[in-house]
Motif scaffolding. Structure first.
Motif, PDB file in Angstrom:
ATOM      1  N   SER A   1      -7.107 -11.292 -12.810  1.00 51.70           N
ATOM      2  CA  SER A   1      -8.098 -10.213 -12.786  1.00 51.70           C
ATOM      3  C   SER A   1      -8.357  -9.686 -14.195  1.00 51.70           C
ATOM      4  N   SER A   2      -9.584  -9.364 -14.477  1.00 55.74           N
ATOM      5  CA  SER A   2      -9.928  -8.786 -15.779  1.00 55.74           C
ATOM      6  C   SER A   2      -9.871  -7.267 -15.744  1.00 55.74           C
ATOM      7  N   ARG A   3     -10.005  -6.690 -14.539  1.00 57.56           N
ATOM      8  CA  ARG A   3      -9.936  -5.238 -14.388  1.00 57.56           C
ATOM      9  C   ARG A   3      -9.558  -4.884 -12.959  1.00 57.56           C
ATOM     10  N   HIS A   4      -9.158  -3.642 -12.765  1.00 59.11           N
ATOM     11  CA  HIS A   4      -8.786  -3.180 -11.423  1.00 59.11           C
ATOM     12  C   HIS A   4      -9.027  -1.690 -11.334  1.00 59.11           C
ATOM     13  N   PHE A   5      -9.677  -1.277 -10.262  1.00 59.05           N
ATOM     14  CA  PHE A   5      -9.927   0.146 -10.057  1.00 59.05           C
ATOM     15  C   PHE A   5      -8.866   0.741  -9.137  1.00 59.05           C
ATOM     16  N   VAL A   6      -8.181   1.763  -9.639  1.00 66.58           N
ATOM     17  CA  VAL A   6      -7.176   2.487  -8.856  1.00 66.58           C
ATOM     18  C   VAL A   6      -7.884   3.637  -8.144  1.00 66.58           C
ATOM     19  N   PRO A   7      -7.798   3.702  -6.818  1.00 64.77           N
ATOM     20  CA  PRO A   7      -8.453   4.791  -6.077  1.00 64.77           C
ATOM     21  C   PRO A   7      -7.921   6.146  -6.523  1.00 64.77           C
TER      22      PRO A   7
ATOM     23  N   LYS B   1       0.818  -1.213   0.000  1.00 67.43           N
ATOM     24  CA  LYS B   1       0.000   0.000   0.000  1.00 67.43           C
ATOM     25  C   LYS B   1       0.854   1.266   0.000  1.00 67.43           C
ATOM     26  N   LYS B   2       2.166   1.073   0.020  1.00 67.26           N
ATOM     27  CA  LYS B   2       3.090   2.198  -0.003  1.00 67.26           C
ATOM     28  C   LYS B   2       2.927   2.999  -1.285  1.00 67.26           C
ATOM     29  N   LYS B   3       2.817   4.320  -1.163  1.00 70.61           N
ATOM     30  CA  LYS B   3       2.676   5.166  -2.348  1.00 70.61           C
ATOM     31  C   LYS B   3       4.044   5.483  -2.942  1.00 70.61           C
ATOM     32  N   ILE B   4       4.122   5.348  -4.252  1.00 67.03           N
ATOM     33  CA  ILE B   4       5.362   5.576  -4.993  1.00 67.03           C
ATOM     34  C   ILE B   4       5.141   6.726  -5.972  1.00 67.03           C
TER      35      ILE B   4
ATOM     36  N   ARG C   1      -0.098   3.788  -5.340  1.00 64.73           N
ATOM     37  CA  ARG C   1       0.231   2.675  -4.451  1.00 64.73           C
ATOM     38  C   ARG C   1       0.976   1.582  -5.224  1.00 64.73           C
ATOM     39  N   ALA C   2       1.871   0.892  -4.539  1.00 68.62           N
ATOM     40  CA  ALA C   2       2.645  -0.180  -5.168  1.00 68.62           C
ATOM     41  C   ALA C   2       1.735  -1.231  -5.780  1.00 68.62           C
ATOM     42  N   ILE C   3       0.668  -1.603  -5.065  1.00 64.50           N
ATOM     43  CA  ILE C   3      -0.244  -2.630  -5.567  1.00 64.50           C
ATOM     44  C   ILE C   3      -0.893  -2.200  -6.874  1.00 64.50           C
TER      45      ILE C   3
END
Length: 327
Positions: free
Chosen positions: A236-242, A120-123, A150-152
């Motif tokens: 995963s087919s998709r991912h939402f970045v906050p 969860k570290k922000k880069i 975030r790294a993730i």
């Protein structure tokens, strides 16, 4: 006189027997002990198992669960493995040198995951992260310079839309530079027994010193899928970045594999996930994971003719191979 002759003949027999035993012992040692220390490419398909730090592939062509002529495939390099017991079900030029294109990012991702204590570290993606990527026509996830991510989310950006900026951003944060991170990738390859692989970058952009084989990539993917985070992203087919400082509404990342599949399915199962790749030199490449019946399978293919605008022959090959399982 006769006794002396007999003794002499007896001595000769003993000498010959001992010599024969020594030859047999040497042959057994060479046949059994030495091959265990050889690299994968020095072994023939007569061997039943090959040992690696995390993978054993059983070369057993007696398995009749796949019925398919390799000549029907568009990809010149193919390997199919049953994941549970790592049985090799099909191979075509699996030891031949190939350029991996964006399949490289599987190694980038697993090395990053294994070296990030806090996902969860922000880069911050600095301007230098983006240098040269546009000129090289690299695939991008859609992040921007000076964006705090975030790294993730960078990991999803690397594997789903194949974002080069995500890969370089992770590399710079973890190792200080892309070059240093590539060395970490090579070290990981050596640990896994990927003896015919060398990475020169983290993106898969064309470089004559950046190469592998579909067999080595199968070893890599088998290892990476043991990691829960990698598997979750890979399937995963998709991912939402906050929301971020550059995307206040967030951003949705889509898997290139599932976009290219376009809802096509396989008989008796489904494709769970994968990573696509393409450069002019590498051709169309695909690493995928599928479930057919109650078993999971890994398929790596490379070198298919075509491009982003043509028919996706790597996808066609995957559907053909997975459909053939169990027939």
């Amino acid at each position: 006189m006769r006794r002396k002759v007999k003794r002499k003949k007896s001595g000769i027999r003993i000498f010959v027997a001992l010599l024969l035993m020594a030859v047999i012992a040497a042959f057994v040692y060479k046949s059994i002990i030495i091959p265990g220390n050889r690299q994968i490419f020095e072994k023939g398909y007569d061997d039943k198992t090959l040992s690696y730090p995390s993978l054993k592939i059983a070369y057993d062509y007696s398995d009749s669960s796949v019925s398919l002529s390799l000549n029907t495939l568009n990809s010149p390099n193919v390997i199919l493995i049953r994941l549970k017991d790592h049985t090799l079900l099909m191979q075509k030029n699996s030891e031949e040198k190939i350029y991996p294109a964006s399949l490289t990012k599987m190694m980038t991702a697993i090395v990053a995951i294994e070296n990030l204590p806090d996902l969860k570290k922000k880069i911050t993606l600095t301007d230098s992260v983006f240098q040269g990527l546009s000129e090289a026509d690299a695939s991008m996830a859609g992040f921007q310079p000076d964006e705090n991510v975030r790294a993730i989310d960078l990991l999803y950006g690397a594997l789903l839309p194949s974002g080069a900026e995500s890969c370089v951003g992770l590399a710079d944060y973890i190792a200080g530079s892309e070059k240093n991170f590539a060395e970490m990738m090579n070290q990981k390859a050596a640990e896994l027994g990927m003896h015919n692989t060398h990475f020169a970058n983290v993106t898969g952009l064309q470089n004559k010193n950046h190469y592998t084989t579909v067999k080595d990539l199968a070893i890599l993917l088998s290892h990476a899928l043991q990691n829960d985070t990698f598997r979750e992203i890979f399937t995963s087919s998709r991912h939402f970045v906050p929301p971020t400082n550059k995307h206040p509404d967030g951003i949705t990342l889509y898997s290139t594999l599932f976009e290219e599949l376009n809802n096509q399915s396989i008989a008796g199962g489904k494709i769970l996930g994968g990573k696509t790749g393409y450069t002019d030199e590498a051709g169309l490449c695909l690493a995928s994971l599928a479930q057919v019946g109650n078993q999971e399978y890994i398929l790596i293919s490379a070198g298919a003719k075509g491009n982003h605008h043509s028919q996706q022959y790597d996808i066609t090959d995957a559907l053909t191979v997975y459909d053939s399982i169990g027939k």
